[in-house]
Motif scaffolding. Structure first.
Motif, PDB file in Angstrom:
ATOM      1  N   LYS A   1       0.817  -1.225  -0.042  1.00 33.77           N
ATOM      2  CA  LYS A   1      -0.058  -0.054  -0.018  1.00 33.77           C
ATOM      3  C   LYS A   1       0.877   1.232  -0.185  1.00 33.77           C
ATOM      4  O   LYS A   1       0.393   2.271  -0.535  1.00 33.77           O
ATOM      5  N   GLN A   2       2.213   1.305   0.596  1.00 37.22           N
ATOM      6  CA  GLN A   2       2.982   2.316   0.584  1.00 37.22           C
ATOM      7  C   GLN A   2       3.488   2.544  -0.820  1.00 37.22           C
ATOM      8  O   GLN A   2       3.688   3.709  -1.145  1.00 37.22           O
ATOM      9  N   GLU A   3       3.773   1.457  -1.533  1.00 32.46           N
ATOM     10  CA  GLU A   3       4.539   1.601  -2.932  1.00 32.46           C
ATOM     11  C   GLU A   3       3.560   1.993  -4.169  1.00 32.46           C
ATOM     12  O   GLU A   3       4.047   2.607  -4.854  1.00 32.46           O
ATOM     13  N   VAL A   4       2.361   1.535  -3.978  1.00 29.47           N
ATOM     14  CA  VAL A   4       1.355   1.802  -5.130  1.00 29.47           C
ATOM     15  C   VAL A   4       0.516   2.928  -4.792  1.00 29.47           C
ATOM     16  O   VAL A   4      -0.158   3.314  -3.844  1.00 29.47           O
ATOM     17  N   LYS A   5       0.759   3.874  -5.753  1.00 24.77           N
ATOM     18  CA  LYS A   5       0.123   5.247  -5.469  1.00 24.77           C
ATOM     19  C   LYS A   5      -1.465   5.257  -5.315  1.00 24.77           C
ATOM     20  O   LYS A   5      -2.242   5.784  -4.753  1.00 24.77           O
ATOM     21  N   ASP A   6      -1.979   4.350  -6.466  1.00 21.87           N
ATOM     22  CA  ASP A   6      -3.500   4.524  -6.541  1.00 21.87           C
ATOM     23  C   ASP A   6      -4.315   3.407  -5.429  1.00 21.87           C
ATOM     24  O   ASP A   6      -3.912   2.173  -5.526  1.00 21.87           O
ATOM     25  N   PRO A   7      -5.016   4.092  -4.576  1.00 17.20           N
ATOM     26  CA  PRO A   7      -5.425   3.136  -3.507  1.00 17.20           C
ATOM     27  C   PRO A   7      -6.202   1.682  -4.130  1.00 17.20           C
ATOM     28  O   PRO A   7      -6.277   0.393  -3.523  1.00 17.20           O
ATOM     29  N   GLU A   8      -6.991   1.928  -5.125  1.00 15.70           N
ATOM     30  CA  GLU A   8      -7.713   0.928  -5.746  1.00 15.70           C
ATOM     31  C   GLU A   8      -6.913  -0.282  -6.319  1.00 15.70           C
ATOM     32  O   GLU A   8      -7.143  -1.201  -5.930  1.00 15.70           O
ATOM     33  N   THR A   9      -5.853   0.161  -7.169  1.00 16.53           N
ATOM     34  CA  THR A   9      -4.974  -0.614  -7.680  1.00 16.53           C
ATOM     35  C   THR A   9      -4.038  -1.372  -6.467  1.00 16.53           C
ATOM     36  O   THR A   9      -3.790  -2.556  -6.299  1.00 16.53           O
ATOM     37  N   ALA A  10      -3.657  -0.679  -5.516  1.00 19.33           N
ATOM     38  CA  ALA A  10      -2.941  -1.230  -4.327  1.00 19.33           C
ATOM     39  C   ALA A  10      -4.029  -2.133  -3.492  1.00 19.33           C
ATOM     40  O   ALA A  10      -3.369  -3.252  -2.978  1.00 19.33           O
ATOM     41  N   GLU A  11      -5.237  -2.029  -3.185  1.00 19.39           N
ATOM     42  CA  GLU A  11      -6.082  -3.076  -2.833  1.00 19.39           C
ATOM     43  C   GLU A  11      -6.087  -4.293  -3.603  1.00 19.39           C
ATOM     44  O   GLU A  11      -5.936  -5.559  -3.052  1.00 19.39           O
ATOM     45  N   LYS A  12      -5.940  -4.105  -4.956  1.00 21.76           N
ATOM     46  CA  LYS A  12      -6.406  -5.276  -5.892  1.00 21.76           C
ATOM     47  C   LYS A  12      -4.748  -6.365  -5.641  1.00 21.76           C
ATOM     48  O   LYS A  12      -4.755  -7.385  -6.074  1.00 21.76           O
ATOM     49  N   LEU A  13      -3.832  -5.404  -5.520  1.00 24.42           N
ATOM     50  CA  LEU A  13      -2.435  -6.021  -5.579  1.00 24.42           C
ATOM     51  C   LEU A  13      -2.038  -6.748  -3.979  1.00 24.42           C
ATOM     52  O   LEU A  13      -1.077  -7.211  -3.601  1.00 24.42           O
ATOM     53  N   THR A  14      -3.133  -6.531  -2.921  1.00 21.46           N
ATOM     54  CA  THR A  14      -2.853  -6.991  -1.732  1.00 21.46           C
ATOM     55  C   THR A  14      -3.568  -8.555  -1.488  1.00 21.46           C
ATOM     56  O   THR A  14      -4.669  -8.588  -1.566  1.00 21.46           O
ATOM     57  N   PRO A  15      -2.719  -9.220  -0.954  1.00 17.33           N
ATOM     58  CA  PRO A  15      -3.064 -10.543  -0.837  1.00 17.33           C
ATOM     59  C   PRO A  15      -3.652 -10.821   0.494  1.00 17.33           C
ATOM     60  O   PRO A  15      -3.457 -10.006   1.465  1.00 17.33           O
ATOM     61  N   TRP A  16      -4.670 -11.658   0.525  1.00 22.67           N
ATOM     62  CA  TRP A  16      -5.576 -12.104   1.492  1.00 22.67           C
ATOM     63  C   TRP A  16      -5.703 -13.742   1.690  1.00 22.67           C
ATOM     64  O   TRP A  16      -6.668 -14.135   1.521  1.00 22.67           O
TER      65      TRP A  16
END
Length: 641
Positions: A390-405
């Protein structure tokens, strides 16, 4: 292990992701049989081989050749097995290594995609550094350096490689006490394909865990290929993209719409390079990967002296064991005693995959408690990497999609400083498929989504960063080579692999298949650094062969076979600690770590799956067991004829 709690919101997110992925799994688990499917068979062509040079060489094998050792596979496993056999006192001239590739290196022969580096520290990953005198240029070696190291080992020890040669079949010849082998050689379109038969006393299958390209089976691939460009990352097409493996200046992509399928280790390295050159890059994601920071540096004389402890004998073996202790969350290692000190060595959740000496005494009654304990151990590491994304990816929506759960042991994490940053570029688009993957190909591109939500993405080229089929655990040790192997009484190895009497002896040999040794995953160890595991396997194999030969009245007629009792004893040892793998089997969405399982197994399937698992005590426990056996020196459980 005491009573523990795990954050409820995290637990719920993990469960929701697993449920979603289980529902979607049937859409993507099917893979093409690349060597048999006419729509993709040409993707296997070797873009790196010099057929003319190979054709001028005198072949080490021809029809009717009789040799002592045949090793199948010229990658790290084959090289390490050859080294230990030679070290055990056998002449390298009695040994031939065959491979379908045009040279040494195995996976590292085929993989030459842009950005390629090993994500495990090279001082541990590159084989036989101390023995061969090879010094890596960087802490994390580029692909071409890993391949050069393989070539260096082969040259130093006089190993004989027979390339562009496929292992087709092996049949145990009982009267001769040898293996009858059928091989097939193809030296390109200018030469006729030749089948020939040889005989070998000992057969070693060292094809490794990752040797056969994985390509999803999706409709429309022929339509797409008639109009567009498609290639697998393991056969990178620099003629199309421009550039080369050492200078990937892919200028031909400046006017191209490029897609890449996959977001695991290959894509993490290739995406930043493609982003530099493509007019637009679409990254098709099924499952995000945990990404962490990466620290690399050149190997200075000062650093090398520190790594080798001033040239201390055994420095690499000591460093590899230390790294394995870190990987397996061993109680013996601490942050202060971690020799490697990188992000991967400080990431213990994958102990759920590789096993650990902590598994000793862990009975089935503790399965639920063990899972809770593992989730607690995993939680801070996963949270740290999610924060980094989340720190590295500027767009919050893209960052969320790149975040594993999902728990950190479900998919191998990656450590890279450029991958996440690439999604901040205006010419890079993440296409998240919500766990479903790409649905189909069209003449113009690919389709993501179903029914009213389906969208076509127009492309000029598509890169399949879909990795390799993992073999040796759920499948036969020779599955990736698609060869047949028939032992005593004509029994096929695949039959034993998939039968209720499946078992092995230390994962390197199995009853009914004399003078045959394997480098397989089932019943053996696994690791993010397979170099150490291959060393453990090879030492065991070389010891058994050398000790049996020394006992034999006629070394050229020695026949070695493990007893049924011995392999069942090893299986009992494995099953006695198998509870360790409960978190992996019960909390993950379908991944290659779990064999892409798509639902609950019945009792019979579950019992068979457990018989094929890795050794639960991890690579260090496995190596210790092998060392103990070798030190005893009595070949207990081995029948010598």
């Amino acid at each position: 292990m005491g009573s523990i709690e795990v954050d409820i919101s995290t637990r719920d997110r993990y469960a929701a992701e697993r449920t979603k992925r289980l529902a979607a799994a049937p859409n993507y688990v099917k893979r093409l049989e690349v060597s048999k499917d006419s729509s993709v068979r040409d993707l296997l062509q070797d873009p790196w081989v010099d057929y003319d040079s190979l054709a001028k060489e005198v072949p080490y094998l021809k029809n009717g050749s009789r040799i002592k050792f045949l090793i199948v596979g010229a990658g790290h496993s084959g090289l390490i097995h050859a080294y230990h056999i030679v070290k055990a006192g056998f002449d390298p001239k009695d040994l031939v290594v065959v491979d379908t590739a045009g040279g040494w290196g195995g996976t590292w022969y085929w993989n030459r995609y842009p950005g390629l580096k090993c994500d495990v520290e090279g001082y541990c990953y590159l084989p036989l550094l101390e023995e061969s005198g090879f010094i890596p240029q960087d802490r994390y070696s580029h692909g071409d350096e890993i391949r050069r190291n393989a070539e260096h080992i082969a040259a130093k020890y006089g190993l004989q490689g027979m390339f562009c040669t496929r292992f087709v079949a092996a049949d145990w010849n009982e009267p001769e006490g040898r293996w009858d082998i059928m091989l097939r050689r193809q030296l390109g379109p200018a030469h006729e394909e030749v089948d020939f038969a040889i005989s070998t006393q000992f057969l070693v299958t060292a094809t490794g865990l990752l040797s056969s390209m994985s390509i999803p089976s999706l409709p429309g691939i022929e339509d797409f290929r008639r109009e567009k460009k498609l290639f697998h990352a393991a056969r990178w097409d620099y003629e199309y993209t421009g550039g080369s493996p050492t200078e990937p200046h892919m200028s031909n992509l400046r006017d191209k719409l490029v897609g890449i399928v996959g977001t695991a280790a290959t894509a993490v390295q290739a995406v930043p390079e493609l982003a530099k050159w493509a007019k637009h890059l679409y990254v098709f994601q099924r499952t995000p990967t945990y990404i962490g920071p990466h620290e690399d540096n050149q190997t200075t004389p000062e650093l090398w002296d520190k790594v080798t402890k001033g040239g201390k004998p055994g420095w690499q073996a000591e460093r590899m064991v230390n790294l394995e202790l870190c990987f397996t969350d061993d109680a013996e290692v601490t942050p202060d005693t971690n020799l490697v000190q990188d992000e991967r060595s400080r990431y213990p959740p994958l102990a759920a995959v590789w096993g650990s000496r902590r598994a000793v005494g862990l009975g089935p009654e503790k399965a639920a408690e063990h899972t809770e304990w593992m989730l607690r151990r995993e939680a801070p590491h996963a949270a740290r990497l999610r924060k980094f994304i989340k720190q590295e990816v500027k767009d919050p929506e893209t960052a969320e999609k790149l975040t594993p759960w999902y728990p950190g042991w479900c998919k191998r994490p990656a450590f890279n400083n450029d991958y996440l940053q690439a999604f901040n570029l205006p010419n890079v688009t993440l296409v998240d498929t919500d766990g479903r993957g790409v649905q189909r190909y069209t003449r113009n591109g690919v389709v993501v989504g179903e029914d009213g939500a389906a969208r076509e993405y127009e492309l000029d080229a598509l890169v399949l960063a879909t990795g390799f089929e993992i073999s040796g655990t759920g499948s036969c040790a020779l599955a990736s080579s698609q060869a047949s192997c028939r032992g005593r009484n004509g029994r096929d190895l695949n039959d034993k692999w998939n039968s209720p009497d499946f078992a092995t002896f230390y994962g390197v040999s199995t009853n009914g298949f004399p003078n045959m040794f394997m480098s397989a995953g089932a019943n053996s160890a696994g690791s993010a650094n397979m170099t150490g595991v291959y060393g453990s396997q090879a030492r065991m194999t070389a010891h058994i062969i050398a000790a049996a030969t020394a006992r034999s009245a006629d070394p050229d007629k020695t026949v070695v076979e493990v007893s049924k009792e011995a392999e069942l004893a090893w299986l009992d040892r494995l099953l006695g600690n198998v509870t360790w793998f409960t978190p992996l089997l019960t909390t993950c969405p379908p991944t290659y770590f779990t064999g892409y399982k798509t639902g609950a197994q019945d009792e019979k399937e579950s019992a068979m799956a457990k018989r094929k698992l890795l050794f639960p005590l991890g690579p260090v426990g496995y190596d210790e067991a092998g060392h103990e056996y070798i030190q005893k020196g009595d070949l207990e459980g081995v029948i010598v004829h």
